[in-house]
Write a protein that holds these residues in place. Structure first.
Motif, PDB file in Angstrom:
ATOM      1  N   VAL A 114      26.431  38.570 -26.532  1.00  0.00           N
ATOM      2  CA  VAL A 114      24.745  39.407 -25.747  1.00  0.00           C
ATOM      3  C   VAL A 114      23.826  38.414 -26.379  1.00  0.00           C
ATOM      4  CG1 VAL A 114      23.897  40.818 -27.467  1.00  0.00           C
ATOM      5  CG2 VAL A 114      26.055  41.498 -27.508  1.00  0.00           C
ATOM      6  N   SER A 496      19.337  43.300 -32.051  1.00  0.00           N
ATOM      7  CA  SER A 496      19.988  41.430 -32.145  1.00  0.00           C
ATOM      8  C   SER A 496      18.537  40.656 -30.896  1.00  0.00           C
ATOM      9  CB  SER A 496      21.312  41.322 -30.959  1.00  0.00           C
ATOM     10  OG  SER A 496      20.710  42.301 -29.570  1.00  0.00           O
ATOM     11  N   CYS A 543      29.517  42.990 -28.806  1.00  0.00           N
ATOM     12  CA  CYS A 543      29.514  42.643 -27.892  1.00  0.00           C
ATOM     13  C   CYS A 543      28.138  43.656 -27.215  1.00  0.00           C
ATOM     14  CB  CYS A 543      31.196  43.548 -27.568  1.00  0.00           C
ATOM     15  SG  CYS A 543      31.537  44.544 -27.266  1.00  0.00           S
ATOM     16  N   ALA A 544      28.068  43.839 -26.475  1.00  0.00           N
ATOM     17  CA  ALA A 544      26.723  45.153 -25.799  1.00  0.00           C
ATOM     18  C   ALA A 544      27.121  45.889 -24.769  1.00  0.00           C
ATOM     19  CB  ALA A 544      26.167  43.968 -25.255  1.00  0.00           C
TER      20      ALA A 544
END
Length: 584
Positions: A114, A496, A543-544
């Protein structure tokens, strides 16, 4: 002498934190018979090609060798292949191969990493993801199956007590609610569809085969047989390798599953953990199964904070609303053993109010409480008291660095203490307009979140605030590693940020299904754990958007978590603490 500063914000930057280092790649070791042609020089610079006068595996094109190795577990590529020969050791140094492996694990539509890609530790990330996927998806299936059986048995008993038989297949919809809600929530949060599934072998996202199917299958079989025969001695020398390759081949798989099931449902005090899970993800790595133990109930009020200490997940500290901090040995017995209840001479409890947070640095443990004190304890001296710091307000969060202890308090301050000094207070900062709720730091910068819905970066060397970010919610928990900062807020969202040269940049916000305060978060290069007052604990790939592997439901709001060396400690909102760890 006490001093107070009000932060100012400018564009000043500085060197970024040191990136995480990848696992050690040993450059030498014994050659396995048949894999190296006779007379081939041992050099880490070798890249075999068809033109070389050689036979065997290394006579193949290098692209074919790396493709075959991509189907081996990450642990094997990192620790075993370098001991086979120098040339195969180079497989683990190919970042492109690791990136292909990572995208095969998470799917092509998810962004990873990310944050910044420079100097990202791809081998460690892939290793963690493989262990996380296999371990937690398997446990979710086991616990979900047992939960369903228990509910069916309970309904049958209720029907018999009422004098009415329970019709076969009769459902009250509860199972559908448990599993269906999890899938639906992920579809809403992530926009999930069939295309979001993890790329399997032969799908479009996998690297296309370089040779014909029969030849590739033959080569893979040859490599597998030789590694299995000749690497056994190597893996005997290192237990970690044995754990990754999963265990004794003579054990019956069905018996193992039954044993896992019995251990997982024995969570103590009759409490049951329910699970929600999306479609299971595949991983080529078979790490050891997880087990869950519940520490003996020794607190008399809910546990607010847990912390694994010592570097190996061998000792767990627990802080409770009963005003006490306790230390537990997780290795002395199968169910955990109480070592100490911390306290000074003549004290009837550790603190004079709720214990709210814990932090450690080396042998020193710090506990913060609502009695407006921070107390220091020496773990190497049996938990002996090493100091008392009066903070002047309730302590909400702690962060230990090698040279300073950071304390965030209800009175809007961040205080810096030198725990070695007779007068420990170094500096008191007022960077926020409301209570400080969470802290993260390295040796150059301090990152803080407050109930005033702001995040501040403070430069320790320059002595001033660098940046202040306004949010629509406030952060309660924060995890900082590498160049990424992850945090959870009061509405259940995850945030994030990238952190480079003192510049904190918001990246994304994610809805992972939490519906209330995110009370704990831990992020590493290949794992993400979150817990919430909505009574759930979730395990994700970072993860994104995050891919949720498992959701564990508890009977009360989960107050906190701690992760160390593959061990997870959870404060599930009551007097108990759950420990999830690899089965030995």
């Amino acid at each position: 002498m006490m001093s107070e500063e009000t932060g100012t914000y400018g564009d000043q930057g500085g060197p970024s934190p040191d990136p995480g280092k990848s696992p050690t790649m040993e450059a030498s070791g014994p050659d396995l018979h048949g894999l190296l042609p006779a007379g081939l020089p041992s050099s880490a610079d070798i890249s075999p090609s068809p033109s070389a006068e050689a036979s065997g595996l290394l006579s193949l094109p290098w692209e074919m060798v790396t493709h075959i190795a991509s189907h081996l577990p990450a642990q094997c590529v990192i620790t075993v292949l370098p001991k086979v020969c120098h040339a195969l050791g180079n497989v683990g140094k190919d970042n492109t191969a690791w990136q292909l492996r990572a995208h095969r694990l998470i799917g092509s539509r998810a962004g990873f990493p990310v944050g910044p890609r420079e100097d990202f530790d791809w081998p460690s990330a892939c290793l963690e993801m493989e262990q996380l996927i296999t371990g937690w998806t398997g446990q979710a299936q086991l616990v979900a199956g047992q939960t369903k059986e228990d509910e069916e048995e309970a309904r049958e008993q209720v029907g018999l007590q009422d004098g009415e038989p329970v019709a076969e297949g009769q459902e009250d919809g509860r199972e559908d609610a448990v599993e269906g809600v999890g899938v639906e929530a992920q579809e809403v949060a992530y926009g999930a569809d069939e295309g979001m599934e993890v790329a399997m072998e032969g799908e479009d996202d996998e690297m296309p085969p370089i040779v014909g199917g029969d030849q590739l299958a033959r080569l893979r079989e040859e490599l597998g047989e030789r590694l299995e025969d000749d690497a056994a001695a190597l893996m005997e020398e290192e237990r970690d390798h044995m754990m990754v390759f999963g265990a004794n081949e003579e054990q019956d798989g069905a018996l193992n599953r039954q044993e896992d099931l019995a251990n997982f449902m024995n969570l103590g005090n009759g409490r049951r953990v329910e699970t929600e899970q999306p479609q299971p993800l595949r991983s080529p790595s078979p790490p050891p199964a997880l087990e869950c133990i519940t520490l003996p109930s020794d607190h008399i009020a809910p546990v607010n904070s847990v912390l694994l200490v010592g570097g190996e997940g061998a000792v767990c500290a627990t802080g409770s609303r009963d005003w006490n901090v306790k230390l537990w040995d997780l290795q002395m017995s199968s169910g955990g053993t109480l070592l100490h209840t911390l306290g000074g001479r003549g004290d009837f409890s550790t603190h004079r109010g709720w214990v709210w947070c814990l932090a450690s640095q080396g042998p020193l443990l710090a506990s913060g409480g609502f009695d407006s004190t921070v107390r220091l304890w020496d773990l190497q001296a049996g938990g002996a008291e090493r100091g008392l710091i009066k903070s002047g307000a309730a302590v909400h969060c702690l962060c230990f660095q090698t040279d300073v202890l950071l304390v965030g308090t209800f009175d809007k301050r961040i205080s810096m203490y030198d725990t070695r000094a007779a007068e420990p207070l170094v500096k008191s900062l007022r960077l926020h307009g409301n209570a400080v709720m969470c802290l993260a730091a390295d040796d150059k910068y301090i990152i803080s979140g407050s109930k005033d819905c702001s995040v501040v970066v403070y430069d320790r060397r320059a002595g001033k605030g660098l940046k202040k970010i306004r949010l629509s919610s406030y952060l309660l928990s924060m995890s900082y590693s590498g160049r990424e900062v992850w945090a959870g807020d009061n509405s259940g969202m995850l945030h994030s940020f990238s952190m480079q040269a003192g510049t904190l940049k918001p990246l994304s916000q994610f809805d992972v299904g939490h519906t209330a305060l995110v009370t704990g978060i831990h992020r590493s290069s290949g794992s993400l754990y979150t817990c919430s007052s909505d009574r759930t604990l979730k395990v994700h790939i970072p993860c994104a958007p995050p891919r949720t592997l498992c959701t564990l439901r508890h009977q009360a709001g989960v107050n906190g978590l701690s992760v160390e060396a593959g061990v997870l400690a959870v404060a599930p909102g009551d007097v108990n603490v759950n420990i999830w760890r690899p089965r030995k």
